[in-house]
Design a protein around this motif. Structure first.
Motif, PDB file in Angstrom:
ATOM      1  N   THR A 196     -57.469  11.667  22.750  1.00  0.00           N
ATOM      2  CA  THR A 196     -56.753  10.426  22.469  1.00  0.00           C
ATOM      3  C   THR A 196     -55.318  10.669  22.008  1.00  0.00           C
ATOM      4  N   PHE A 231     -50.121   1.491  32.366  1.00  0.00           N
ATOM      5  CA  PHE A 231     -51.129   2.554  32.467  1.00  0.00           C
ATOM      6  C   PHE A 231     -52.500   2.054  32.913  1.00  0.00           C
ATOM      7  N   VAL A 249     -55.839   8.133  32.776  1.00  0.00           N
ATOM      8  CA  VAL A 249     -56.268   7.329  31.632  1.00  0.00           C
ATOM      9  C   VAL A 249     -57.709   6.861  31.793  1.00  0.00           C
ATOM     10  N   LEU A 258     -57.871   2.185  27.574  1.00  0.00           N
ATOM     11  CA  LEU A 258     -56.725   1.725  26.778  1.00  0.00           C
ATOM     12  C   LEU A 258     -57.239   0.716  25.772  1.00  0.00           C
ATOM     13  N   VAL A 299     -54.511   5.493  23.779  1.00  0.00           N
ATOM     14  CA  VAL A 299     -54.744   5.927  25.154  1.00  0.00           C
ATOM     15  C   VAL A 299     -55.768   7.052  25.138  1.00  0.00           C
ATOM     16  N   CYS A 339     -57.466   9.791  27.190  1.00  0.00           N
ATOM     17  CA  CYS A 339     -57.133  10.449  28.458  1.00  0.00           C
ATOM     18  C   CYS A 339     -58.395  11.026  29.088  1.00  0.00           C
ATOM     19  N   VAL A 353     -49.265  11.929  30.101  1.00  0.00           N
ATOM     20  CA  VAL A 353     -49.146  10.519  29.739  1.00  0.00           C
ATOM     21  C   VAL A 353     -47.944  10.320  28.813  1.00  0.00           C
TER      22      VAL A 353
END
Lengths: 734, 247
Positions: free
Chosen positions: A33, A73, A79, A82, A101, A103, A112
C-alpha cells in the motif's frame, strides 16, 4: 514471528521457525500500500509554517485534486484497489483523508508514485510509504512480528567464503564452506554446497560477498546441475544491482543484493551490524528496531534508525514521506551562526599533565533528546511560546515528541545490558552482551548526526542545532561546577571533560569529584559519570598550527596493566595514527611501543632511541610487507582525484589488474617505490609482496613518533636531527 | 582609481527591482555575492532574504565581510539541502516576506545563490527538475514584481537546466577575476564596468579586499562600522607545552 519473507509476483511467502525446520505460509491476498496526499504548498509551503492547516473537504471525502488522481488510476494494471484512509501527512498536521492505493505487486509501488507525479505537477501531490524496504513493509502492513522465534530453536547458519578479488565462475574453486575448502573445481564446489545445504538446512547464509549467489547458480547451470538451489525453494531474486551513487557530495558504493527463498542472506561485504555485533547482536536489534534480519544485515545505522522512526510514526498515525520536502524555517544569519557551531570544545592545554581525571556525560546526545524533549516536531513548534534552547532561543513544545519515545527504550535497554554485564561472570555471556550493547550504542551515537542529514525521512536540522546548543550549555555548566570545586579544567569536548587539581587550591578546600558530578547530574538531568583516572594525559598540538588539537591525545590509565604487546586498556588514545584505520599495522605497533617507552622513561630521547631500533629493522628489510599494507576507503574514481597520491596509484593498479574498485569500496596496498610513476608505485594485497619503499615508511614512522613527542615540544625536524645525530655518532664509533 | 588605496568612489553594482543574475568566477568564491548583499543593506533599510542551496551561506564569511556584525541580524536565511526543501522554501518565501513587511521590516533584497544546484542531484527525476526549478523562478519573479525588490540569483552551472535563470533576469552582471582585481560587468552595456585596482600586492586576501571596500562604503553613507572588531579576528598566540618537570 518470521525468519524471512519472499515476494513472488503477486504472492508472498512467510517462513517461520519450527522445532525441526521451517514452516512455509503462502499469502495470496497481500497487496502493498502507498498513499497520495495534499499538495506540497499546502503542507510545507505558503500555508505551511509551524502548524500547517491542510484544507479539509467535507468529512471523509477526498479533495477534488485527489479524486482526479483516483479516477485516473481506476482500472490501472498496477492497482489492485483504491480507497480513502485517514492519516496524518506530517507530525505537525492533523489527520485527514488521503487516497490509499493498494498495488498489485511490490514493483508497482514506485511506478504508481512516479505516475502520480507525471499526472499532475511535480508538487501537486505528495506520496507516502513509497520507498520502504519490502520485508519491513510486509511486517508493518500486516502487523507481523519481524523477529524469528528463537524460543523455538536457535538459528542455523552456514558461511560461504570467496576471495574479494574473484569475480567469475573460476573463483568458485576458492570457495570455502564454514572455513573449509569446498572443492577444487567450480563443479565440485557447487556439489559440495548442495550437499552441505541438505545436511545442515541453514536459516542464515553468511557470505563474504553476495556475488557468490549468481556465481553458484550460473556454475550449476553450466554443469547441468539443474536441481541446485541455495534457498529452500528453487531460484533467487536480485533485489538491487551494484551501484555507485553520490548523495549530496558523498560517494558511496552499494554491492548488489540478492534473496533466496526461505533463508536470510548476510553479505559480509555489505553489512555494518553483523560485523559490529554478530548474529546475536543483529537478532537483538531486529527485536528492538523492527527491521527483519536480512534487511538489518545490509542496513546502515541511519536505515535502522529510520525503521524505528517509521514504526513510531505509524503508531501515531503518521505516514512516511517519500520526498524530503520539509525545509527549515527562516532565521537571522546571526542565529544561524550561533546554531551552526557544532559540538563544543574547550581548547586543550597542549603538553603532558599529571593526575588527570575524566568525566563524561552518559549518552549525552540521546539523553538530551529525551530529557529536553527534542524532536523534529517539537523544536520551534509554533504553538508554545518559550525559549528553551539556550543561545538560539528556539521554543520546544510542551507536548511529548516522538524522538524521545524512539530513543528511550534504546537508552534503557543499553543500561540494562550494561547492568547484566556487570553482574555476569560468564565470559561468553559477557561477550554476547557487549556485542548487543555496541550495536545499540552505534544507533544512539548516530541519532544526533542523522537529525542533520538532509535526506533523513524524519530528520530536521533545527533539531540537530538544538541538541548541540543544549549540550554546549551542559558542558559549560559542568566546567563551572568543577572549577568552583577546586579543579582545573584541562580539556572538554562534546560530552567529556578532563580535570586536574587546581594548583592554587589547597587539597582540604577541594571537593571530591563524585560529589560535584552528583550535583551536576541532578541539575542537568543527565548523569555526569566519573570515567577514569590517569597518571598522565598528553594533549597533542594541532599539526602545523597554533593551539591544541581538539581530538588528539593519549593518556595512561591509572592502575590498568599493560598487555604483553601493544597498549590494551592501559593507554587511552584518540586521533593519533594508531587509532586510524589506514595506518599500517607496523606503524601502529611502533607508535604503541613509543608510548610505552615514554610512559616508562618520561624521556623524549629514550623514545627516539626506541624509534631508531624500529627504523633499523625497517632499513634492513626485516619487516613483513603484509604488516605495511595500507587500507583505504575509495571515495572517488582514480581520474577524479586531483593529486597523484599512492592511493590513486593503487586504484589505477587495481583497474590495470582487472579488479577495478568502485568508490565506497576498500583498497589495500603496499608502497614499493614512491618515486616511480603510476601503477609501479604500489602492489595490491593479493599480489606477491616482496620489497617495500623504506624511505616512504620511514616518513610514516617519524610522523607517528612526532604525535607521541609533540606534547613534549618535539617536532619531526628535531626527531630527524636526533636520529641523524645518533647515526653519525654511531658511525664515528666504528 | 589608482594604486594602493585607490578605491575611493568604488561602486558595487546598483541593483534595480527585478531579477538580476550574477555570474561570479568560481575562483572568487562566495565573497562577491556576500559583498553585494551587505552593500545593499548599507544603503537600504529592511531585510535581506537569503534562500540557500546546500550550505552556500557561510555566516563566517558574512561576519568577516560585514562592517558590523549587526548587519547579520538583518539577513533572514533558510537553507534547502534537497531540491524538494529548496522548492518548499521558495513556496514559503512570499508569505515570509509579506509577514516581515507587516511587522515593519520590508524586504531590501532577495538572494538565491546556486539556484539550480540541488535540482541536479540524483534524487530528482530529470523531467521534474526543470519543472520544479522554473516554477520557483516564477515565484521569485513574482516577489520581485509585487514587492518592487531586487532578486539576485547565481547559478551553479551554465547549461540547459539553468538557462531559464538567464532568461528570467532583466539584468546580468558578471564578476571576473582580472589582474587588476575582481571586476563587475553589466552584460550588454559598457557603462557599468566596475574595476577595482588592487595594484601591486595591496590585496592579501579577497576577504580583506571586500572588507575594506565595504567598510569604506559604510562610512560614506554613515552606516554602522565596528571599529573594535578587528582584534577579535586575530589568532591566539601559541602557548608552550605545559609539560611538567622530569618529562
Amino acid at each position: 514471528m518470521v525468519l524471512t519473507i519472499d515476494y513472488d509476483d503477486t504472492a508472498v511467502t512467510e517462513w517461520r521457525l519450527t522445532s525441526d525446520g521451517v514452516e512455509r505460509t503462502r499469502v495470496d491476498d497481500y497487496r502493498p500500500t502507498m498513499y497520495v496526499g495534499a499538495p506540497v504548498a499546502e503542507l510545507y509551503g505558503e500555508h505551511g509554517g509551524p502548524t500547517p492547516r491542510a484544507r479539509l473537504p467535507k468529512r471523509g471525502a477526498l479533495t477534488d485534486a485527489l479524486a482526479d488522481v483516483r479516477a485516473f488510476f481506476e482500472g490501472h494494471d498496477a492497482v489492485a484497489d483504491l480507497s480513502v484512509d485517514v492519516w496524518r501527512q506530517t507530525f505537525r498536521s492533523d489527520a485527514r483523508p488521503v487516497l490509499r492505493v493498494d498495488c498489485r505487486r511490490i514493483e508497482d509501488v514506485r511506478a504508481v508514485a512516479r505516475r502520480v507525479h507525471q499526472f499532475g505537477d511535480a508538487d501537486a501531490h505528495t506520496c507516502y510509504n513509497v520507498d520502504l524496504t519490502r520485508q519491513l513493509r510486509y511486517t508493518l502492513e500486516t502487523g507481523t512480528d519481524p523477529a524469528p522465534d528463537t524460543a523455538v530453536r536457535d538459528l542455523r547458519t552456514m558461511r560461504l567464503g570467496l576471495p574479494a578479488h574473484g569475480s567469475d565462475a573460476a573463483a568458485l574453486a576458492d570457495l570455502t564452506i564454514d572455513g573449509e575448502p569446498a572443492g577444487a573445481t567450480p563443479r565440485a564446489a557447487v556439489e559440495a554446497v548442495a550437499e552441505r545445504l541438505a545436511a545442515v538446512d541453514p536459516d542464515v547464509l553468511v557470505v563474504d560477498t553476495a556475488r557468490v549467489v549468481p556465481l553458484l547458480f550460473e556454475a550449476a547451470a553450466d554443469h547441468g546441475i539443474e536441481s541446485f538451489a541455495l534457498g529452500r525453494e528453487p531460484g533467487y531474486t536480485q533485489l538491487a544491482s551494484a551501484s555507485t551513487y553520490t548523495s549530496y557530495g558523498q560517494v558511496g558504493h552499494s554491492p548488489a543484493r540478492y534473496a533466496v527463498p526461505g533463508r536470510a542472506i548476510i553479505d559480509r561485504s555489505n553489512t555494518f551490524f553483523y560485523d559490529e555485533a554478530g548474529l546475536d547482536g543483529c537478532l537483538d536489534l531486529v527485536d528492538r528496531a523492527g527491521l527483519p534480519l536480512q534487511e538489518l544485515g545490509w542496513a546502515s545505522i541511519g536505515r535502522v534508525l529510520t525503521a524505528m522512526q517509521i514504526r513510531e510514526a505509524r503508531s501515531r498515525g503518521v505516514l512516511v514521506p517519500w520526498r524530503a520536502w520539509r525545509p527549515e524555517f527562516f532565521r537571522s544569519a546571526t542565529t544561524l551562526d550561533t546554531a551552526d557551531r557544532g559540538g563544543t570544545t574547550l581548547a586543550p592545554e597542549v603538553g603532558v599533565h599529571e593526575d588527570v581525571h575524566e568525566l563524561d556525560f552518559a549518552s549525552m546526545y540521546p539523553n538530551v533528546i529525551r530529557e529536553y524533549n527534542v524532536s523534529p516536531e517539537t523544536v520551534r513548534c509554533g504553538c508554545c511560546d518559550n525559549d528553551r534552547v539556550p543561545n538560539v532561543g528556539y521554543s520546544i513544545c510542551e507536548r511529548d515528541g516522538y524522538l524521545p519515545d524512539v530513543l528511550g527504550p534504546l537508552i534503557d535497554g543499553r543500561s540494562e545490558i550494561k547492568r547484566r554485564i556487570r553482574a555476569s561472570d560468564d565470559p561468553d555471556e559477557i561477550e554476547t552482551l557487549e556485542a548487543r550493547s555496541s550495536a545499540i550504542k552505534w544507533i544512539l551515537v548516530s541519532c544526533f548526526g542523522y537529525q542533520g542529514f538532509s535526506n533523513a525521512k524524519f530528520g530536521r536540522i533545527e533539531c540537530h542545532e538544538s541538541i548541540n546548543a543544549i549540550a554546549r550549555e551542559l558542558l559549560l555548566d559542568a566546567k563551572a561546577a568543577l572549577e568552583a570545586g577546586g579543579w582545573r579544567v584541562l580539556h572538554g569536548i562534546v560530552d567529556s571533560i578532563w580535570v586536574t587539581p587546581a594548583p592554587d587550591v589547597a587539597d582540604a578546600e577541594r571537593r571530591p569529584l563524585d560529589a560535584i558530578a552528583g550535583e551536576v547530574s541532578a541539575s542537568t538531568r543527565i548523569e555526569l559519570e566519573y570515567e577514569a583516572a590517569f597518571d598522565w594525559v598528553a594533549f597533542c598540538p594541532r599539526r602545523g598550527g597554533d593551539g591544541g588539537a581538539l581530538t588528539r591525545y593519549f593518556g595512561r590509565r591509572r592502575g590498568e596493566p599493560y598487555p604483553d604487546d601493544g597498549l590494551g586498556d592501559a593507554v587511552k588514545t584518540r586521533g593519533i595514527e594508531s587509532r586510524q584505520d589506514d595506518t599500517p599495522a607496523w606503524v601502529a605497533r611502533l607508535q604503541a611501543a613509543l608510548i610505552r617507552t615514554l610512559d616508562r622513561t618520561h624521556d623524549a630521547e629514550a623514545v627516539c632511541g626506541e624509534l631508531a631500533t624500529w627504523l633499523g629493522r625497517l632499513d634492513d628489510g626485516a619487516v613483513d610487507p603484509s604488516d605495511l599494507l595500507i587500507e583505504q576507503r575509495v571515495s572517488k574514481r582514480a581520474e577524479q582525484y586531483r593529486h597523484e597520491t599512492v592511493t590513486v596509484a593503487a586504484l589505477k593498479r587495481a583497474a590495470w589488474k582487472d579488479c577495478a574498485l568502485e568508490p565506497g569500496q576498500r583498497v589495500r596496498y603496499l608502497v614499493v617505490d614512491d618515486d616511480a610513476r603510476g601503477v609501479g608505485r604500489v602492489r595490491l594485497r593479493h599480489e606477491p609482496l616482496r620489497g617495500y619503499d623504506t624511505a616512504w615508511y620511514r616518513r610514516q614512522a617519524i610522523r607517528a613518533a612526532e604525535s607521541v613527542l609533540s606534547p613534549l615540544g618535539w617536532d619531526r625536524e628535531r626527531i630527524r636531527r636526533w636520529l641523524s645525530g645518533t647515526r653519525d655518532a654511531r658511525l664515528s664509533t666504528y | 582609481m589608482n594604486g594602493h588605496c585607490g578605491h575611493d568612489g568604488v561602486e558595487l553594482p546598483t541593483l534595480d527591482p527585478g531579477v538580476t543574475l550574477l555570474d561570479v568566477d568560481s575562483s572568487l568564491g562566495v565573497e562577491p555575492l556576500c559583498a553585494v548583499v551587505l552593500d545593499r543593506l548599507l544603503h537600504e533599510s529592511g531585510r535581506a532574504f537569503w534562500v540557500d542551496a546546500g550550505g552556500h551561506v557561510r555566516t563566517r564569511t558574512l561576519l568577516q565581510l560585514a562592517p558590523h556584525r549587526r548587519y547579520l541580524d538583518r539577513i533572514a536565511t533558510a537553507r534547502g539541502f534537497t531540491a524538494y526543501q529548496h522548492a518548499s522554501l521558495l513556496d514559503r518565501l512570499p508569505r515570509v516576506v509579506s509577514d516581515a513587511a507587516v511587522d515593519g521590516d520590508p524586504p531590501a533584497l532577495v538572494v538565491a545563490p546556486a539556484m539550480d544546484r540541488l535540482y541536479r542531484e540524483d534524487d530528482v527525476p530529470r523531467e521534474q527538475a526543470r519543472e520544479l526549478l522554473v516554477g520557483r523562478l516564477a515565484t521569485l519573479a513574482g516577489v520581485a514584481r509585487e514587492r518592487e525588490v531586487p532578486v539576485v540569483l547565481t547559478r551553479h552551472r551554465d547549461d540547459a537546466l539553468s538557462e531559464p535563470l538567464a532568461a528570467a533576469a532583466h539584468e546580468t552582471y558578471t564578476c571576473r577575476a582580472t589582474r587588476f582585481g575582481p571586476r563587475f560587468d553589466a552584460e550588454g552595456g559598457d557603462d557599468e564596468t566596475l574595476v577595482y585596482h588592487t595594484g601591486d600586492g595591496w590585496m592579501q586576501t579577497t576577504l580583506a579586499f571586500w572588507r575594506e571596500i565595504l567598510d569604506h562604503r559604510a562610512r560614506a553613507v554613515d552606516a554602522p562600522v565596528d571599529t573594535a572588531g578587528d582584534t577579535a579576528r586575530r589568532p591566539s598566540t601559541p602557548a608552550a607545552p605545559a609539560t611538567p618537570e622530569g618529562w
